[in-house]
Write a protein that holds these residues in place. Sequence first.
Motif, mmCIF file in Angstrom:
data_model
loop_
_atom_site.group_PDB
_atom_site.id
_atom_site.type_symbol
_atom_site.label_atom_id
_atom_site.label_comp_id
_atom_site.label_asym_id
_atom_site.label_seq_id
_atom_site.Cartn_x
_atom_site.Cartn_y
_atom_site.Cartn_z
ATOM 1 N N GLY A 160 -16.504 -12.815 -2.839
ATOM 2 C CA GLY A 160 -15.289 -12.576 -2.066
ATOM 3 C C GLY A 160 -14.029 -12.427 -2.898
ATOM 4 N N ASN A 161 -14.176 -12.335 -4.222
ATOM 5 C CA ASN A 161 -13.022 -12.155 -5.101
ATOM 6 C C ASN A 161 -12.613 -10.688 -5.157
ATOM 7 N N VAL A 162 -11.319 -10.434 -5.034
ATOM 8 C CA VAL A 162 -10.815 -9.075 -5.166
ATOM 9 C C VAL A 162 -10.804 -8.750 -6.657
ATOM 10 N N VAL A 163 -11.630 -7.806 -7.052
ATOM 11 C CA VAL A 163 -11.853 -7.507 -8.463
ATOM 12 C C VAL A 163 -10.895 -6.434 -8.973
ATOM 13 N N ASN A 204 -10.612 9.311 -7.449
ATOM 14 C CA ASN A 204 -11.864 9.727 -6.828
ATOM 15 C C ASN A 204 -12.797 8.512 -6.798
ATOM 16 N N PRO A 205 -13.367 8.197 -5.647
ATOM 17 C CA PRO A 205 -14.253 7.028 -5.560
ATOM 18 C C PRO A 205 -15.389 7.031 -6.579
ATOM 19 N N LEU A 206 -15.864 8.194 -6.985
ATOM 20 C CA LEU A 206 -16.961 8.244 -7.954
ATOM 21 C C LEU A 206 -16.529 7.681 -9.312
ATOM 22 N N LYS A 207 -15.233 7.619 -9.579
ATOM 23 C CA LYS A 207 -14.733 7.031 -10.816
ATOM 24 C C LYS A 207 -14.765 5.503 -10.770
ATOM 25 N N MET A 208 -15.139 4.939 -9.621
ATOM 26 C CA MET A 208 -15.221 3.490 -9.467
ATOM 27 C C MET A 208 -16.631 2.954 -9.734
ATOM 28 N N VAL A 209 -17.572 3.828 -10.009
ATOM 29 C CA VAL A 209 -18.983 3.443 -10.091
ATOM 30 C C VAL A 209 -19.241 2.366 -11.145
ATOM 31 N N ASP A 210 -18.634 2.457 -12.319
ATOM 32 C CA ASP A 210 -18.867 1.429 -13.346
ATOM 33 C C ASP A 210 -18.490 0.045 -12.835
ATOM 34 N N GLU A 211 -17.332 -0.043 -12.194
ATOM 35 C CA GLU A 211 -16.873 -1.332 -11.646
ATOM 36 C C GLU A 211 -17.789 -1.787 -10.510
ATOM 37 N N ILE A 212 -18.225 -0.864 -9.671
ATOM 38 C CA ILE A 212 -19.131 -1.179 -8.560
ATOM 39 C C ILE A 212 -20.429 -1.763 -9.114
ATOM 40 N N GLU A 213 -20.967 -1.122 -10.134
ATOM 41 C CA GLU A 213 -22.243 -1.588 -10.703
ATOM 42 C C GLU A 213 -22.107 -2.976 -11.327
ATOM 43 N N GLN A 214 -20.920 -3.330 -11.762
ATOM 44 C CA GLN A 214 -20.699 -4.678 -12.325
ATOM 45 C C GLN A 214 -20.713 -5.763 -11.257
ATOM 46 N N VAL A 215 -20.367 -5.421 -10.014
ATOM 47 C CA VAL A 215 -20.319 -6.437 -8.955
ATOM 48 C C VAL A 215 -21.602 -6.482 -8.121
ATOM 49 N N ILE A 216 -22.488 -5.536 -8.338
ATOM 50 C CA ILE A 216 -23.767 -5.515 -7.593
ATOM 51 C C ILE A 216 -24.714 -6.427 -8.252
ATOM 52 N N ILE A 262 0.877 -1.170 0.000
ATOM 53 C CA ILE A 262 0.000 0.000 0.000
ATOM 54 C C ILE A 262 0.917 1.223 0.000
ATOM 55 N N LYS A 263 0.753 2.079 -0.992
ATOM 56 C CA LYS A 263 1.655 3.226 -1.132
ATOM 57 C C LYS A 263 1.221 4.433 -0.307
ATOM 58 N N TRP A 264 -0.078 4.546 -0.026
ATOM 59 C CA TRP A 264 -0.580 5.716 0.691
ATOM 60 C C TRP A 264 -1.999 5.435 1.157
ATOM 61 N N ASN A 265 -2.510 6.345 1.959
ATOM 62 C CA ASN A 265 -3.891 6.260 2.431
ATOM 63 C C ASN A 265 -4.871 6.331 1.251
ATOM 64 N N PHE A 266 -6.012 5.728 1.447
ATOM 65 C CA PHE A 266 -7.112 5.716 0.486
ATOM 66 C C PHE A 266 -6.833 4.860 -0.748
ATOM 67 N N THR A 267 -6.068 3.786 -0.556
ATOM 68 C CA THR A 267 -6.013 2.730 -1.557
ATOM 69 C C THR A 267 -7.324 1.965 -1.392
ATOM 70 N N LYS A 268 -8.014 1.743 -2.505
ATOM 71 C CA LYS A 268 -9.354 1.171 -2.455
ATOM 72 C C LYS A 268 -9.400 -0.158 -3.209
ATOM 73 N N PHE A 269 -10.124 -1.129 -2.646
ATOM 74 C CA PHE A 269 -10.291 -2.444 -3.260
ATOM 75 C C PHE A 269 -11.776 -2.728 -3.431
ATOM 76 N N ILE A 270 -12.140 -3.216 -4.612
ATOM 77 C CA ILE A 270 -13.510 -3.685 -4.842
ATOM 78 C C ILE A 270 -13.489 -5.200 -4.774
ATOM 79 N N VAL A 271 -14.425 -5.749 -3.998
ATOM 80 C CA VAL A 271 -14.555 -7.193 -3.808
ATOM 81 C C VAL A 271 -15.972 -7.580 -4.237
ATOM 82 N N ASP A 272 -16.091 -8.650 -5.036
ATOM 83 C CA ASP A 272 -17.419 -9.054 -5.500
ATOM 84 C C ASP A 272 -18.160 -9.883 -4.439
ATOM 85 N N LYS A 273 -19.384 -10.276 -4.771
ATOM 86 C CA LYS A 273 -20.248 -11.004 -3.830
ATOM 87 C C LYS A 273 -19.685 -12.358 -3.416
#
Length: 156
Positions: free
Chosen positions: A133-136, A144-156, A120-131
């Motif tokens: 339990g896979n780290v996606v 910016n977290p809002l730039k993660m929305v497309d990926e988030i919508e794919q795992v929901i 981890i290089k710095w604070n606010f490293t973010k990981f998306i995990v699917d339903k």
Amino acid sequence: MSIYDYDVTSEDGKSYSMEKYRGHPLIIVNTATKCGFAPQFKQLEEIYQKYEGQGLIVLGFPSNQFKQELSSSEEAAQSCRTTYGVSFPMHKINDVNGKKALPLFDYLTEQAPGTLGSAIKWNFTKFIVDKEGNVVKRYAPKTNPLKMVDEIEQVI
């Protein structure tokens, strides 16, 4: 091993198994309230509020490895709530790198190494995990977290 094999400790000192989140997509982020990226708490909360009804859980893990966190887990969580309106679960202050790193973060960085290695290089490293339990995907602190929305919508 899977993400569900790890125990973590909430801000109030209670340990629990990540098994609790089986079937839920997750965003796991290492945080620090005094970091220049701390305004990302607002975007993370916005995402949490928008997708919580679809099962998404955001989990904040404060770390003081970069010397930007308050002195106690309770103070850090309270600051997140009062300053940024955070309602998602916050955890005990932990290391995210090195021999004392929270094992969950060792697993996350092994599953999704960064561009310059797994640490981890710095604070606010973010990981998306699917339903399941896979780290996606892993996102850089400056993303910016809002730039993660497309990926988030794919795992929901």
